[in-house]
Write a protein that holds these residues in place. Structure first.
Motif, PDB file in Angstrom:
ATOM      1  N   GLN A  45      16.415  12.548 -10.260  1.00 36.44           N
ATOM      2  CA  GLN A  45      15.574  12.207 -11.405  1.00 36.44           C
ATOM      3  C   GLN A  45      14.171  11.815 -10.934  1.00 36.44           C
ATOM      4  N   ASP A  46      14.109  11.082  -9.797  1.00 38.70           N
ATOM      5  CA  ASP A  46      12.829  10.575  -9.318  1.00 38.70           C
ATOM      6  C   ASP A  46      11.888  11.689  -8.915  1.00 38.70           C
ATOM      7  N   ARG A  47      12.436  12.820  -8.517  1.00 35.33           N
ATOM      8  CA  ARG A  47      11.576  13.874  -8.002  1.00 35.33           C
ATOM      9  C   ARG A  47      10.567  14.348  -9.033  1.00 35.33           C
ATOM     10  N   ALA A  48      10.927  14.190 -10.305  1.00 37.12           N
ATOM     11  CA  ALA A  48      10.012  14.619 -11.356  1.00 37.12           C
ATOM     12  C   ALA A  48       8.913  13.590 -11.587  1.00 37.12           C
ATOM     13  N   GLU A  49       9.057  12.392 -10.983  1.00 35.71           N
ATOM     14  CA  GLU A  49       8.089  11.332 -11.210  1.00 35.71           C
ATOM     15  C   GLU A  49       7.098  11.281 -10.062  1.00 35.71           C
ATOM     16  N   LEU A  50       6.170  10.359 -10.175  1.00 35.32           N
ATOM     17  CA  LEU A  50       5.099  10.234  -9.201  1.00 35.32           C
ATOM     18  C   LEU A  50       5.647   9.805  -7.835  1.00 35.32           C
ATOM     19  N   SER A  51       5.244  10.504  -6.770  1.00 37.41           N
ATOM     20  CA  SER A  51       5.700  10.188  -5.416  1.00 37.41           C
ATOM     21  C   SER A  51       4.494  10.108  -4.489  1.00 37.41           C
ATOM     22  N   PRO A  52       4.624   9.372  -3.385  1.00 33.39           N
ATOM     23  CA  PRO A  52       3.539   9.377  -2.401  1.00 33.39           C
ATOM     24  C   PRO A  52       3.432  10.753  -1.761  1.00 33.39           C
ATOM     25  N   ARG A  53       2.263  11.096  -1.258  1.00 38.28           N
ATOM     26  CA  ARG A  53       2.089  12.355  -0.540  1.00 38.28           C
ATOM     27  C   ARG A  53       2.553  12.130   0.899  1.00 38.28           C
ATOM     28  N   ILE A  54       3.526  12.927   1.344  1.00 40.21           N
ATOM     29  CA  ILE A  54       4.089  12.775   2.696  1.00 40.21           C
ATOM     30  C   ILE A  54       3.601  13.938   3.550  1.00 40.21           C
ATOM     31  N   GLN A  70       2.467  10.767   7.861  1.00 38.29           N
ATOM     32  CA  GLN A  70       1.390  10.053   7.182  1.00 38.29           C
ATOM     33  C   GLN A  70       1.721   9.986   5.690  1.00 38.29           C
ATOM     34  N   LEU A  71       1.497   8.829   5.114  1.00 36.19           N
ATOM     35  CA  LEU A  71       1.823   8.596   3.703  1.00 36.19           C
ATOM     36  C   LEU A  71       0.566   8.216   2.944  1.00 36.19           C
ATOM     37  N   ASP A  72       0.329   8.926   1.863  1.00 36.89           N
ATOM     38  CA  ASP A  72      -0.837   8.647   1.022  1.00 36.89           C
ATOM     39  C   ASP A  72      -0.349   8.089  -0.307  1.00 36.89           C
ATOM     40  N   TRP A  73      -0.632   6.810  -0.524  1.00 39.79           N
ATOM     41  CA  TRP A  73      -0.179   6.145  -1.750  1.00 39.79           C
ATOM     42  C   TRP A  73      -1.320   5.974  -2.744  1.00 39.79           C
ATOM     43  N   ARG A  74      -2.467   6.582  -2.509  1.00 35.36           N
ATOM     44  CA  ARG A  74      -3.654   6.245  -3.299  1.00 35.36           C
ATOM     45  C   ARG A  74      -3.509   6.552  -4.783  1.00 35.36           C
ATOM     46  N   THR A 101      -8.687   4.262   5.741  1.00 34.68           N
ATOM     47  CA  THR A 101      -8.576   4.624   4.341  1.00 34.68           C
ATOM     48  C   THR A 101      -7.537   3.722   3.687  1.00 34.68           C
ATOM     49  N   ARG A 102      -7.902   3.061   2.647  1.00 37.13           N
ATOM     50  CA  ARG A 102      -6.969   2.132   2.005  1.00 37.13           C
ATOM     51  C   ARG A 102      -5.788   2.897   1.423  1.00 37.13           C
ATOM     52  N   ARG A 103      -4.602   2.369   1.660  1.00 30.38           N
ATOM     53  CA  ARG A 103      -3.358   2.900   1.118  1.00 30.38           C
ATOM     54  C   ARG A 103      -2.974   4.261   1.704  1.00 30.38           C
ATOM     55  N   VAL A 104      -3.467   4.577   2.907  1.00 29.35           N
ATOM     56  CA  VAL A 104      -2.939   5.703   3.678  1.00 29.35           C
ATOM     57  C   VAL A 104      -2.393   5.115   4.978  1.00 29.35           C
ATOM     58  N   TYR A 105      -1.155   5.483   5.318  1.00 30.45           N
ATOM     59  CA  TYR A 105      -0.450   4.853   6.433  1.00 30.45           C
ATOM     60  C   TYR A 105       0.138   5.925   7.344  1.00 30.45           C
ATOM     61  N   ALA A 106       0.374   5.541   8.593  1.00 30.03           N
ATOM     62  CA  ALA A 106       0.908   6.490   9.574  1.00 30.03           C
ATOM     63  C   ALA A 106       2.036   5.835  10.362  1.00 30.03           C
ATOM     64  N   GLY A 107       2.899   6.667  10.931  1.00 29.26           N
ATOM     65  CA  GLY A 107       3.991   6.172  11.764  1.00 29.26           C
ATOM     66  C   GLY A 107       4.485   7.285  12.671  1.00 29.26           C
ATOM     67  N   VAL A 108       5.145   6.901  13.758  1.00 25.21           N
ATOM     68  CA  VAL A 108       5.650   7.875  14.732  1.00 25.21           C
ATOM     69  C   VAL A 108       7.170   7.872  14.702  1.00 25.21           C
ATOM     70  N   ILE A 109       7.737   9.071  14.735  1.00 26.11           N
ATOM     71  CA  ILE A 109       9.198   9.253  14.682  1.00 26.11           C
ATOM     72  C   ILE A 109       9.654   9.893  15.981  1.00 26.11           C
TER      73      ILE A 109
END
Ligand SMILES: [Zn+2]
Length: 324
Positions: A45-54, A70-74, A101-109
């Protein structure tokens, strides 16, 4: 976004009684939070709603590689709470993107050598009000191809005596503690570099036969070096181990923060002490042949979220951020 989001420690018990600990990914403050993955129907159901850009740094990786997420929550509501980023059971330490950039985040996997090849997903979960949301980004994992190598070493390093075995167990527990309790914030500032000028002569992942009987997989890369050659830290961070280990000999481990560590083994001399802050390129010791080594060289290792990864791949991944 409400700043109170980052100051809440919350526990949510899932239906299976499993508890997933995570980290505040939106500000990098490292405040612990927890969440559980929604049931499949809710995720659908959530997929149809607003999501962060991954955004992922690659659509396909090999076992032992690293991946930048990288995640963009702007464009998301400011009421987002408890964001969790994970790959399997690996919780990703996100940090504010270095371009500030505010509300853009990064991480290493880290993709473990033992990971089953095939389709894989990075999952992101968050909540708005009382509602749980989830999204994911797909990528593919290929099996790496590794050679086989036969080496002759001190027999004691192949058949440790009972005292050695006790020491090995103690050191393994200590290393696990180190690799799971590092700095949550990013400590490196200007990318990574190779730690020594010699050529690489021992690739990551090689299957190794020691004295014809013990088989293991090479968990780092080896560089040609002479005893006494200076060894430099790949990036800035804090020294979290500097002492003799049974297999690694004189070893230095640097915590770079955000789940990223590098290690430098078989040193003839260590030039730093635990707790010391080091800048990229600082000399942390001298090359040698201590521990399970056939001769003088540097074994360069790397861990991401306690997963052994190829340090050369990690360096390229870190440098994608072009951190200044
Ligand atoms: Zn090695």
């Amino acid at each position: 976004m409400n700043s109170s989001v980052f100051t809440i420690y919350r526990r949510v018990r899932c239906k299976g009684s499993a508890l997933l600990k995570g980290l505040c990914v939106l500000c990098g403050c490292g405040i612990l939070s927890t969440a559980f993955w929604p049931q499949p129907a809710a995720a659908q159901q959530d997929r149809a709603e607003l999501s962060p850009r991954i955004m992922l740094s690659a659509s396909a990786v090999e076992t032992g590689d690293t991946l930048l997420v990288q995640l963009d929550w702007r464009h998301m509501p400011t009421s987002v709470r408890d964001p969790i980023v994970s790959f399997g059971d690996q919780l990703i330490h996100m940090f504010p993107h270095p371009d500030e950039t505010r509300r853009v985040y990064a991480g290493v996997i880290g993709i473990a050598l033992s990971t089953r090849p095939g389709p894989a997903k990075i999952r992101v979960a968050w909540s708005v009000g009382t509602k749980q949301h989830a999204s994911s980004a797909a990528f593919n994992i290929r099996q790496g191809t590794y050679g086989v190598e036969t080496l002759r070493v001190d027999p004691r390093h192949v058949r440790p005596n009972p005292d050695d075995l006790e020491r090995i167990r103690r050191e393994q527990a200590e290393l696990k503690e180190i690799y799971t309790s590092g700095s949550l914030a990013r400590l490196w500032q200007d990318g990574f570099r190779v730690p020594v000028s010699g050529e690489m002569n021992g690739p990551f992942g090689t299957r190794r036969l020691f004295n014809g009987e013990l088989q293991s997989q090479h968990s780092g890369v080896d560089f040609r070096a002479q005893t006494g050659d200076p060894i430099h830290t790949a990036g800035s961070g804090v020294v979290c181990l500097a002492r003799d280990l049974f297999y690694s000999g004189n070893a230095v481990i640097i915590d770079h923060g955000a789940g990223v560590f590098t290690s430098y083994s078989h040193l003839s001399r260590m030039a730093v002490s635990v707790g010391q802050r080091v800048e990229k390129g600082a000399v942390i010791g001298l090359a040698g042949a201590t521990g399970r080594a056939t001769g003088p060289h540097l074994h360069w290792g790397a861990k991401v979220n306690n997963v052994s990864v190829n340090p050369l791949t990690l360096m390229r991944t870190i440098n994608l951020l072009n951190v200044r």
